[in-house]
Design a protein around this motif. Sequence first.
Motif, mmCIF file in Angstrom:
data_model
loop_
_atom_site.group_PDB
_atom_site.id
_atom_site.type_symbol
_atom_site.label_atom_id
_atom_site.label_comp_id
_atom_site.label_asym_id
_atom_site.label_seq_id
_atom_site.Cartn_x
_atom_site.Cartn_y
_atom_site.Cartn_z
ATOM 1 N N ALA A 175 0.846 -1.205 0.000
ATOM 2 C CA ALA A 175 0.000 0.000 0.000
ATOM 3 C C ALA A 175 0.872 1.241 0.000
ATOM 4 C CB ALA A 175 -0.932 0.008 1.208
ATOM 5 N N ALA A 176 0.334 2.315 -0.600
ATOM 6 C CA ALA A 176 1.028 3.591 -0.659
ATOM 7 C C ALA A 176 0.003 4.706 -0.755
ATOM 8 C CB ALA A 176 1.982 3.641 -1.858
ATOM 9 N N LYS A 177 0.390 5.868 -0.242
ATOM 10 C CA LYS A 177 -0.419 7.077 -0.392
ATOM 11 C C LYS A 177 -0.097 7.674 -1.749
ATOM 12 C CE LYS A 177 -3.127 10.315 1.463
ATOM 13 N NZ LYS A 177 -4.486 10.055 1.962
ATOM 14 N N ARG A 178 -1.081 7.703 -2.645
ATOM 15 C CA ARG A 178 -0.832 8.054 -4.046
ATOM 16 C C ARG A 178 -1.348 9.447 -4.371
ATOM 17 N NH1 ARG A 178 -1.639 3.996 -9.014
ATOM 18 N NH2 ARG A 178 0.470 3.530 -8.300
ATOM 19 N N PHE A 179 -0.470 10.210 -5.047
ATOM 20 C CA PHE A 179 -0.846 11.491 -5.630
ATOM 21 C C PHE A 179 -0.684 11.354 -7.145
ATOM 22 C CE2 PHE A 179 0.641 15.604 -7.346
ATOM 23 C CZ PHE A 179 -0.496 16.353 -7.127
ATOM 24 N N LYS A 180 -1.726 11.676 -7.886
ATOM 25 C CA LYS A 180 -1.733 11.416 -9.330
ATOM 26 C C LYS A 180 -2.119 12.673 -10.079
ATOM 27 C CE LYS A 180 -5.028 8.847 -10.928
ATOM 28 N NZ LYS A 180 -5.870 7.673 -11.222
ATOM 29 N N VAL A 181 -1.352 12.973 -11.121
ATOM 30 C CA VAL A 181 -1.661 14.112 -11.982
ATOM 31 C C VAL A 181 -1.554 13.664 -13.440
ATOM 32 C CG1 VAL A 181 -0.951 15.932 -10.410
ATOM 33 C CG2 VAL A 181 0.763 14.830 -11.831
ATOM 34 N N PRO A 182 -2.387 14.205 -14.303
ATOM 35 C CA PRO A 182 -2.273 13.885 -15.735
ATOM 36 C C PRO A 182 -1.069 14.578 -16.361
ATOM 37 C CG PRO A 182 -4.047 15.456 -15.366
ATOM 38 C CD PRO A 182 -3.556 15.062 -14.011
ATOM 39 N N VAL A 183 -0.404 13.878 -17.275
ATOM 40 C CA VAL A 183 0.757 14.423 -17.971
ATOM 41 C C VAL A 183 0.606 14.137 -19.460
ATOM 42 C CG1 VAL A 183 2.312 14.241 -15.998
ATOM 43 C CG2 VAL A 183 2.051 12.302 -17.553
ATOM 44 N N HIS A 184 1.601 14.600 -20.228
ATOM 45 C CA HIS A 184 1.560 14.391 -21.666
ATOM 46 C C HIS A 184 1.977 12.958 -22.000
ATOM 47 C CE1 HIS A 184 0.987 18.636 -21.962
ATOM 48 N NE2 HIS A 184 2.174 18.907 -21.440
ATOM 49 N N PRO A 185 1.245 12.279 -22.867
ATOM 50 C CA PRO A 185 1.606 10.899 -23.224
ATOM 51 C C PRO A 185 2.787 10.846 -24.184
ATOM 52 C CG PRO A 185 -0.352 11.562 -24.417
ATOM 53 C CD PRO A 185 -0.013 12.703 -23.505
ATOM 54 N N LYS A 186 3.980 11.151 -23.675
ATOM 55 C CA LYS A 186 5.192 11.083 -24.488
ATOM 56 C C LYS A 186 5.995 9.848 -24.115
ATOM 57 C CE LYS A 186 5.725 16.095 -25.101
ATOM 58 N NZ LYS A 186 6.628 17.255 -24.899
ATOM 59 N N TYR A 187 6.504 9.167 -25.126
ATOM 60 C CA TYR A 187 7.297 7.977 -24.881
ATOM 61 C C TYR A 187 8.770 8.370 -24.719
ATOM 62 C CZ TYR A 187 3.113 5.437 -26.129
ATOM 63 O OH TYR A 187 1.826 4.954 -26.162
ATOM 64 N N VAL A 188 9.025 9.158 -23.667
ATOM 65 C CA VAL A 188 10.369 9.615 -23.326
ATOM 66 C C VAL A 188 10.665 9.089 -21.927
ATOM 67 C CG1 VAL A 188 11.839 11.633 -22.994
ATOM 68 C CG2 VAL A 188 10.062 11.666 -24.744
ATOM 69 N N PRO A 189 11.896 8.620 -21.669
ATOM 70 C CA PRO A 189 12.214 8.134 -20.316
ATOM 71 C C PRO A 189 11.884 9.166 -19.252
ATOM 72 C CG PRO A 189 13.963 7.548 -21.836
ATOM 73 C CD PRO A 189 13.001 8.414 -22.603
ATOM 74 N N LEU A 190 11.366 8.677 -18.151
ATOM 75 C CA LEU A 190 10.864 9.560 -17.097
ATOM 76 C C LEU A 190 11.971 10.419 -16.490
ATOM 77 C CD1 LEU A 190 8.399 10.367 -15.395
ATOM 78 C CD2 LEU A 190 8.949 8.495 -13.842
ATOM 79 N N ARG A 191 13.173 9.894 -16.415
ATOM 80 C CA ARG A 191 14.266 10.660 -15.796
ATOM 81 C C ARG A 191 14.622 11.909 -16.601
ATOM 82 N NH1 ARG A 191 16.586 6.075 -17.999
ATOM 83 N NH2 ARG A 191 18.165 6.419 -19.614
ATOM 84 N N TYR A 192 14.241 11.950 -17.879
ATOM 85 C CA TYR A 192 14.490 13.137 -18.695
ATOM 86 C C TYR A 192 13.346 14.142 -18.619
ATOM 87 C CZ TYR A 192 18.159 10.266 -20.782
ATOM 88 O OH TYR A 192 19.259 9.474 -20.971
ATOM 89 N N GLN A 193 12.262 13.787 -17.969
ATOM 90 C CA GLN A 193 11.091 14.661 -17.930
ATOM 91 C C GLN A 193 10.819 15.238 -16.549
ATOM 92 O OE1 GLN A 193 7.693 13.294 -20.557
ATOM 93 N NE2 GLN A 193 8.652 11.315 -20.170
ATOM 94 N N VAL A 194 11.227 14.535 -15.491
ATOM 95 C CA VAL A 194 10.885 14.929 -14.138
ATOM 96 C C VAL A 194 12.127 15.417 -13.401
ATOM 97 C CG1 VAL A 194 10.004 14.141 -11.917
ATOM 98 C CG2 VAL A 194 8.925 13.378 -14.001
ATOM 99 N N ALA A 195 11.962 16.505 -12.650
ATOM 100 C CA ALA A 195 13.023 17.029 -11.794
ATOM 101 C C ALA A 195 12.407 17.460 -10.473
ATOM 102 C CB ALA A 195 13.730 18.205 -12.461
ATOM 103 N N LEU A 196 13.057 17.091 -9.378
ATOM 104 C CA LEU A 196 12.602 17.452 -8.040
ATOM 105 C C LEU A 196 13.602 18.410 -7.419
ATOM 106 C CD1 LEU A 196 11.538 13.905 -6.797
ATOM 107 C CD2 LEU A 196 9.998 15.788 -7.319
ATOM 108 N N THR A 197 13.121 19.557 -6.942
ATOM 109 C CA THR A 197 13.976 20.565 -6.318
ATOM 110 C C THR A 197 13.358 21.013 -5.001
ATOM 111 O OG1 THR A 197 12.871 22.369 -7.507
ATOM 112 C CG2 THR A 197 14.822 21.385 -8.545
ATOM 113 N N TRP A 198 14.210 21.589 -4.133
ATOM 114 C CA TRP A 198 13.757 22.097 -2.834
ATOM 115 C C TRP A 198 13.750 23.612 -2.871
ATOM 116 C CZ3 TRP A 198 11.205 21.132 1.328
ATOM 117 C CH2 TRP A 198 11.371 21.915 2.472
ATOM 118 N N ASN A 199 12.613 24.195 -2.560
ATOM 119 C CA ASN A 199 12.448 25.640 -2.510
ATOM 120 C C ASN A 199 12.567 26.079 -1.055
ATOM 121 O OD1 ASN A 199 11.565 28.338 -2.588
ATOM 122 N ND2 ASN A 199 10.175 27.918 -4.300
ATOM 123 N N GLU A 200 13.696 26.756 -0.727
ATOM 124 C CA GLU A 200 13.939 27.148 0.653
ATOM 125 C C GLU A 200 12.988 28.252 1.099
ATOM 126 O OE1 GLU A 200 18.004 28.183 1.080
ATOM 127 O OE2 GLU A 200 18.742 26.141 0.688
#
Length: 256
Positions: A177-202
């Motif tokens: 089980a997991a707490k899931r947050f889901k958002v719609p994105v563009h259906p592009k067949y590109v590896p996820l690591r090239y599309q997603v970036a996580l940053t910290w806003n101080e």
Amino acid sequence: MNTPNIDFDIAEQTEQDADIEDTDFLTEEEQEEIKEQENALDAEEEARETSLFARGCLEVAAGFAAAAALVLLLELAGGVCIGYELPQFCLPMTLGAGCLIALTTGLFASYRKTFAAFSLIVTVWFLVAVYCVTNYQFPEVIPTTLPGTETKVVLTQITTPINANLCVDDVMIPGVAAKRFKVPVHPKYVPLRYQVALTWNEEMERTELYYNESLWATYEPKHKKWSDVLHSERAETTETATEPKVTETKQKKSRY
């Protein structure tokens, strides 16, 4: 020494001979009547067992249906995904297929042939739908840790021929089980690591999720809550864009 055993055998043989003599004195009609009664008892016992089997199948079907509804409600209303490593909606649909199979078996056992045939057709098509949902999803999974926090999450992009969704799963029970947050994105067949970036806003004290260099969602560690920034901003811009037009039309009306 063995005299009591011999007496017992003789007494038992005597009783069997007496039963045989009693049946010899019965007429053919009485013997047929006894056979009919025995057959009726056997048929009644068989009907009772069939009824118990059919009732058991219906109870199993009800259990599968309740489990499927519970899993679906937890994911849609509560945001808790059971079996988050499985394809999207695979688990509730599999439970629904089990419900239909048990229901069909119970209907056939209770000789409800018309309803059973209809249920069988629905079951076959539902199994086809489960196969399509399972095999035509292309999930890409990246386990990571949110910057600025120690929260371990699993990023999963589920791409189908129709749409695509990005899921951020905060694992509650590993593999279950997991707490899931889901958002719609563009259906592009590109590896996820090239599309997603996580940053910290101080300044804002939050984690920001960028998708294709656009701010897509934010996570507030204090409240442990995800927010869909992109779609909320679009809704706000559309509202603010429509408001001036309304005021202008009112002013024009007031002038003329």
